[in-house]
Design a protein around this motif. Structure first.
Motif, PDB file in Angstrom:
ATOM      1  N   ALA A   1       0.825  -1.213   0.081  1.00  0.00           N
ATOM      2  CA  ALA A   1       0.018  -0.085  -0.110  1.00  0.00           C
ATOM      3  C   ALA A   1       0.970   1.278  -0.018  1.00  0.00           C
ATOM      4  O   ALA A   1       1.997   1.144   0.528  1.00  0.00           O
ATOM      5  N   PRO A   2       0.487   2.142  -0.458  1.00  0.00           N
ATOM      6  CA  PRO A   2       1.177   3.553  -0.501  1.00  0.00           C
ATOM      7  C   PRO A   2       1.480   4.143   0.775  1.00  0.00           C
ATOM      8  O   PRO A   2       2.162   4.849   1.113  1.00  0.00           O
ATOM      9  N   ASP A   3       0.195   3.913   1.803  1.00  0.00           N
ATOM     10  CA  ASP A   3       0.362   4.547   2.814  1.00  0.00           C
ATOM     11  C   ASP A   3      -0.718   4.199   3.476  1.00  0.00           C
ATOM     12  O   ASP A   3      -1.223   3.191   3.263  1.00  0.00           O
ATOM     13  N   MET A   4      -1.050   4.621   4.977  1.00  0.00           N
ATOM     14  CA  MET A   4      -2.010   4.343   5.873  1.00  0.00           C
ATOM     15  C   MET A   4      -3.400   4.887   5.182  1.00  0.00           C
ATOM     16  O   MET A   4      -3.389   5.706   4.478  1.00  0.00           O
ATOM     17  N   ALA A   5      -4.351   4.185   5.346  1.00  0.00           N
ATOM     18  CA  ALA A   5      -5.818   4.687   4.958  1.00  0.00           C
ATOM     19  C   ALA A   5      -6.130   5.999   5.237  1.00  0.00           C
ATOM     20  O   ALA A   5      -6.708   6.691   4.480  1.00  0.00           O
ATOM     21  N   PHE A   6      -5.870   6.329   6.570  1.00  0.00           N
ATOM     22  CA  PHE A   6      -6.445   7.822   6.765  1.00  0.00           C
ATOM     23  C   PHE A   6      -5.274   8.353   7.343  1.00  0.00           C
ATOM     24  O   PHE A   6      -4.850   8.414   8.514  1.00  0.00           O
TER      25      PHE A   6
ATOM     26  N   ASN B   1      -8.537  -2.738   3.129  1.00  0.00           N
ATOM     27  CA  ASN B   1      -8.630  -2.134   1.873  1.00  0.00           C
ATOM     28  C   ASN B   1      -7.847  -1.711   0.736  1.00  0.00           C
ATOM     29  O   ASN B   1      -7.828  -1.401  -0.273  1.00  0.00           O
ATOM     30  N   LEU B   2      -6.668  -1.816   1.426  1.00  0.00           N
ATOM     31  CA  LEU B   2      -5.453  -1.292   0.547  1.00  0.00           C
ATOM     32  C   LEU B   2      -4.442  -2.167   0.227  1.00  0.00           C
ATOM     33  O   LEU B   2      -3.232  -1.828  -0.171  1.00  0.00           O
ATOM     34  N   ARG B   3      -4.447  -3.619   0.523  1.00  0.00           N
ATOM     35  CA  ARG B   3      -3.918  -4.394  -0.142  1.00  0.00           C
ATOM     36  C   ARG B   3      -3.512  -4.545  -1.594  1.00  0.00           C
ATOM     37  O   ARG B   3      -4.423  -4.230  -2.372  1.00  0.00           O
TER      38      ARG B   3
ATOM     39  N   PRO C   1       0.675  -0.058  -7.234  1.00  0.00           N
ATOM     40  CA  PRO C   1       0.746  -1.231  -6.418  1.00  0.00           C
ATOM     41  C   PRO C   1       1.526  -2.376  -7.153  1.00  0.00           C
ATOM     42  O   PRO C   1       1.229  -2.371  -8.330  1.00  0.00           O
TER      43      PRO C   1
ATOM     44  N   THR D   1      -8.984  -4.678  -5.461  1.00  0.00           N
ATOM     45  CA  THR D   1      -9.035  -3.985  -4.233  1.00  0.00           C
ATOM     46  C   THR D   1      -8.632  -2.567  -4.618  1.00  0.00           C
ATOM     47  O   THR D   1      -7.423  -2.405  -5.028  1.00  0.00           O
ATOM     48  N   PRO D   2      -9.059  -1.657  -3.838  1.00  0.00           N
ATOM     49  CA  PRO D   2      -8.829  -0.254  -4.226  1.00  0.00           C
ATOM     50  C   PRO D   2      -7.314  -0.075  -3.461  1.00  0.00           C
ATOM     51  O   PRO D   2      -7.192  -0.643  -2.312  1.00  0.00           O
ATOM     52  N   ALA D   3      -6.338   0.501  -3.791  1.00  0.00           N
ATOM     53  CA  ALA D   3      -5.245   0.671  -2.995  1.00  0.00           C
ATOM     54  C   ALA D   3      -4.604   1.966  -3.565  1.00  0.00           C
ATOM     55  O   ALA D   3      -3.480   2.114  -3.760  1.00  0.00           O
ATOM     56  N   THR D   4      -5.282   2.862  -2.791  1.00  0.00           N
ATOM     57  CA  THR D   4      -4.817   4.321  -2.720  1.00  0.00           C
ATOM     58  C   THR D   4      -5.177   4.789  -1.345  1.00  0.00           C
ATOM     59  O   THR D   4      -6.034   4.465  -0.713  1.00  0.00           O
ATOM     60  N   ALA D   5      -4.281   5.562  -0.736  1.00  0.00           N
ATOM     61  CA  ALA D   5      -4.724   6.195   0.598  1.00  0.00           C
ATOM     62  C   ALA D   5      -5.216   7.124   0.363  1.00  0.00           C
ATOM     63  O   ALA D   5      -4.679   8.425   0.427  1.00  0.00           O
TER      64      ALA D   5
ATOM     65  N   HIS E   1      -9.054   8.965   2.026  1.00  0.00           N
ATOM     66  CA  HIS E   1     -10.277   8.702   2.929  1.00  0.00           C
ATOM     67  C   HIS E   1     -11.345   9.122   2.458  1.00  0.00           C
ATOM     68  O   HIS E   1     -12.306   8.625   2.989  1.00  0.00           O
TER      69      HIS E   1
END
Lengths: 531, 194
Positions: free
Chosen positions: A110-115, A189-191, A527, B15-19, B21
């Motif tokens: 993943a590029p970063d954390m979700a939030f 969600n970000l895998r 990704p 799966t969506p894979a961008t950060a 929110h």
């Protein structure tokens, strides 16, 4: 898990190496980058480890000899209380979140954390909370002194230091919950495409489950301390016997949080160990699926055993038996994990770099701590050993030799990836052997003291406990000082050293090792595809 | 697992894979998890009535209900000394037992008297909490009536004599020859004082 057949370079990220971010202090205040925030968490954790360690110095200095020499009994109690709170909420939990921030996005592509912004907020809540705990030492009446478990009626009657403690716990709890929501969302969600849940590195799995535990129990602790607060100031009587409340009720609510909390602290450590042992055994982790199920089983069972902290409160026999057997049951999934680690090493090509040394130290000492836990889970023994130094020895074997050693191993394991330099192997070995030996000098005698009946949280003791206490204090001073070796080794590695290749450990298989070292400021913006 | 050269994300469905929110999936999950956290905060409070219900159901906290006595047989071959102890916790009352101790045969119904005096100039409500020495003797000490079963409100200057009617269970272990019954009155604040 099979190995990565085609390691990729970092060329596609080359343009990101010159990251656009503010410099100086504002970089750290405003950062939303998971690597920056991970670094902040880890340094905060280490700072709190030193602060809590200084309190342990005070405790061990007072216990060096029988009699009252250095501090007043009240201050001694404040030290034991704050030492516990700071080490758990300030050092171990933020340390684990620091590893999660650094490693989870890189391990799942993943590029970063979700939030990302909430991530910044979760971290920056912690320093004010820690400050409130420390300020409470200087208010009239002193800091909370009723033990980190905050049992009423003592904590209903203390001064405003207790209020500061309650608010600090509220803030730290909010931080943990936000961090957990972030971690769960990131993992679910970000895998990267192809990174199915059952292909994830075990560190991500342990953190996913830990985050669920945190969301389930941190609010319960918040509720418990809120009840304490309203009992203190707003005339409610949840725990106040004079108004029809029951102090034992607090123990139930607290340990409903407190026992899962034990696993919140140890599960991420399990994850780190499950990364290190396969790498340095050059074999895939034995029984990957059973490891995942074991972690889940431990998490579920952790909600059903809380009253084993309360065997001496007069529970009905049926209840005591239930909690005793449920407690014993946890040894089964934990045993699955230990045997799987051993089976991973079996006939592996083991090499003993510092991370592996710490992993082996973890394995050896954590099992000792686990066995003393079983001893304490047996009701008749627990009635005798309750609140003695045997308990102190038990949970330090699990938390220091367990979680902390795993963290040390994890730091050495990933330092090349974080800094781009290899750490000084001989310094790290010195750190390991000093820590390993002095840890045992400090805490092994506490088993004897506890079996002989020395109670915890008391600044004085009769003559017959003098010798082992002196040994334990000498070990504690040495253990504390040898952590300076760790600090020096880390700073030296950040400043320079042999350049680290993208994959310094030939047995490593997870995604973070496909990135160059040091990991670029922004990684996996496109990704990777996992097959 | 094997990793290919990274390629742009394959089309829809993955799966969506961008950060971000703002991604609806992330926000939905955030809301769900936040609801769980809030619900667990409520669960902490829900443990209070649940705990009280469990204590009622299992009889763990039956200090305010008469004990049920079945088929008592007076054991005249032994007698047990019952000593009385009275305490006040920050209350403007006087509280004493009208007898220091009494000798009873297990199984025999006995009545003793206690006296409280409200020495203040306002009405005060108190609740007495019993305890026993040795502690395990409590389960053999059955109270048929006790002033501790309910709150006591005393007018200014009022004196009240209050009974305790009890039976010592004949199953009381032989080695126990003395039981101390101790009461402590706590003030009940904010209730029934006006």
């Amino acid at each position: 898990m099979s190995s990565i057949t085609q390691p990729i370079g970092g060329h596609e990220h080359a343009h990101d190496d010159h990251a656009h971010h503010p410099t100086g202090i504002m970089r750290w205040v405003t950062t939303t980058n998971h690597k920056d925030i991970g670094t902040l968490y880890l340094w905060f954790s280490f700072t709190m480890f030193i602060v809590g360690g200084c309190m342990a110095f005070v405790i061990r200095a007072e216990l060096f000899e029988p009699g009252l020499q250095i501090v007043t009994p009240e201050f001694f109690n404040e030290m034991t209380t704050l030492h516990g709170l700071i080490m758990i909420f300030g050092a171990l939990m933020p340390g684990a979140v620091g590893f999660a921030n650094w490693m989870i996005p890189m391990q799942i592509g993943a590029p970063d954390m979700a939030f990302a912004r909430m991530n910044n907020w979760s971290f920056w809540l912690l320093p004010p909370a820690a400050l409130m705990l420390l300020i409470s030492l200087f208010v009239p009446g002193g800091a909370a002194g009723g033990g980190w478990t905050l049992y009423p009626p003592l904590t209903i009657e203390q001064g405003m230091g207790m209020d500061l403690t309650i608010f600090a716990i509220h803030i730290m709890g909010a931080s943990s919950i936000m961090g957990s929501i972030n971690i769960i969302t990131t993992i679910l969600n970000l895998r990267a495409p192809g990174m199915t849940l059952m292909k994830m590195p075990l560190f991500c799995w342990t953190w996913l489950i830990t985050a669920y535990l945190l969301i389930a129990v941190m609010p319960v602790l918040a509720g418990a301390v809120t009840m304490l607060l309203t009992d203190r100031h707003f005339g409610t009587s949840f725990f106040n016997a004079a108004g029809g409340g029951d102090p034992i009720l607090f123990q139930h609510v607290f340990w409903f949080f407190g026992h899962p909390e034990v696993y919140i602290i140890i599960l991420p450590a399990f994850g780190i160990i499950s990364e290190i042992i396969p790498t340095f055994s050059r074999k895939p982790l034995f029984g990957y699926a059973s490891m995942v199920y074991a972690v889940a089983a431990i998490a579920i069972l952790s909600f059903m055993v809380w009253a084993h902290h309360m065997f001496t409160t007069g529970l009905p026999t049926a209840g005591i038996l239930f909690y005793m057997y449920a407690t014993m049951l946890i040894a089964v999934p934990t045993g699955v994990k230990v045997f799987n680690w051993l089976a991973t090493m079996w006939k592996g090509s083991i090499s003993l770099e510092a991370p592996m040394m710490f992993a082996l130290g973890f394995l050896f000492l954590f099992v000792i701590g686990g066995f003393t836990g079983l001893v304490l889970g047996i009701v008749p023994l627990d009635v005798a050993l309750h609140d003695t130094y045997y308990v102190v020895a038990h949970f330090h074997y699990v938390m220091v030799a367990g979680t902390l050693f795993a963290f040390f191993g994890g730091v050495y394991y990933w330092l090349p990836k974080w800094t781009g330099h290899m750490y000084d192997e001989s310094l790290a070995k010195w750190h390991f052997w000093l820590s390993f030996i002095l840890f045992n000098v400090t805490f092994f005698p506490m088993h004897f003291l506890g079996l002989a009946g020395m109670p915890r949280r008391v600044p004085d003791y009769p003559q017959q406990f003098a010798d082992w206490n002196m040994v334990s204090s000498i070990g504690a001073f040495g253990f504390g000082l040898s952590q300076l070796v760790f600090l020096y080794a880390v700073i030296k590695c950040i400043r320079g050293g042999k350049p680290a290749p993208a994959k310094p450990w030939d047995g490593a298989t997870s995604l973070e090792w496909t990135l160059p070292s040091p990991a670029p400021y922004h990684s996996f913006e496109t990704p990777p595809v996992v097959r | 697992m094997s990793v290919d050269q990274p390629s742009p994300r394959p089309g829809s469905g993955s799966t969506p894979a961008t950060a971000d929110h703002r991604l609806p999936g992330n926000r939905r999950l955030f809301m769900k998890l936040a609801v769980v956290a809030v619900a667990m905060f409520g669960f902490g409070y829900a443990m209070v009535p649940f705990y009280n219900a469990i204590c009622r159901a299992t009889g763990l906290r039956d200090i305010d209900r008469p004990d049920r006595i079945v088929n008592t047989q007076v054991d005249a071959t032994r007698s047990v000394r019952i000593e009385f102890d009275t305490n006040l916790r920050n209350m403007p009352w006087k509280f004493r037992a009208l007898q220091e101790s009494t000798d009873v045969h297990p199984g025999a119904v006995t009545q003793v008297l206690f006296e409280v005096v409200n020495e203040s100039d306002h009405a005060v409500t108190g609740q007495a909490i019993p305890s026993y020495g040795p502690q395990f003797a409590g389960q053999y000490f059955h109270k048929l009536d006790c002033f501790c079963f309910k709150r006591q409100t005393l007018a200014p200057g009022e004196t009240r004599k209050m009974p305790v009617v009890f039976v010592v269970d004949p199953k009381l272990p032989q080695q126990v020859s003395t039981i101390t019954l101790s009461y402590t009155f706590f003030e009940v604040e904010g209730n029934g004082n006006g």
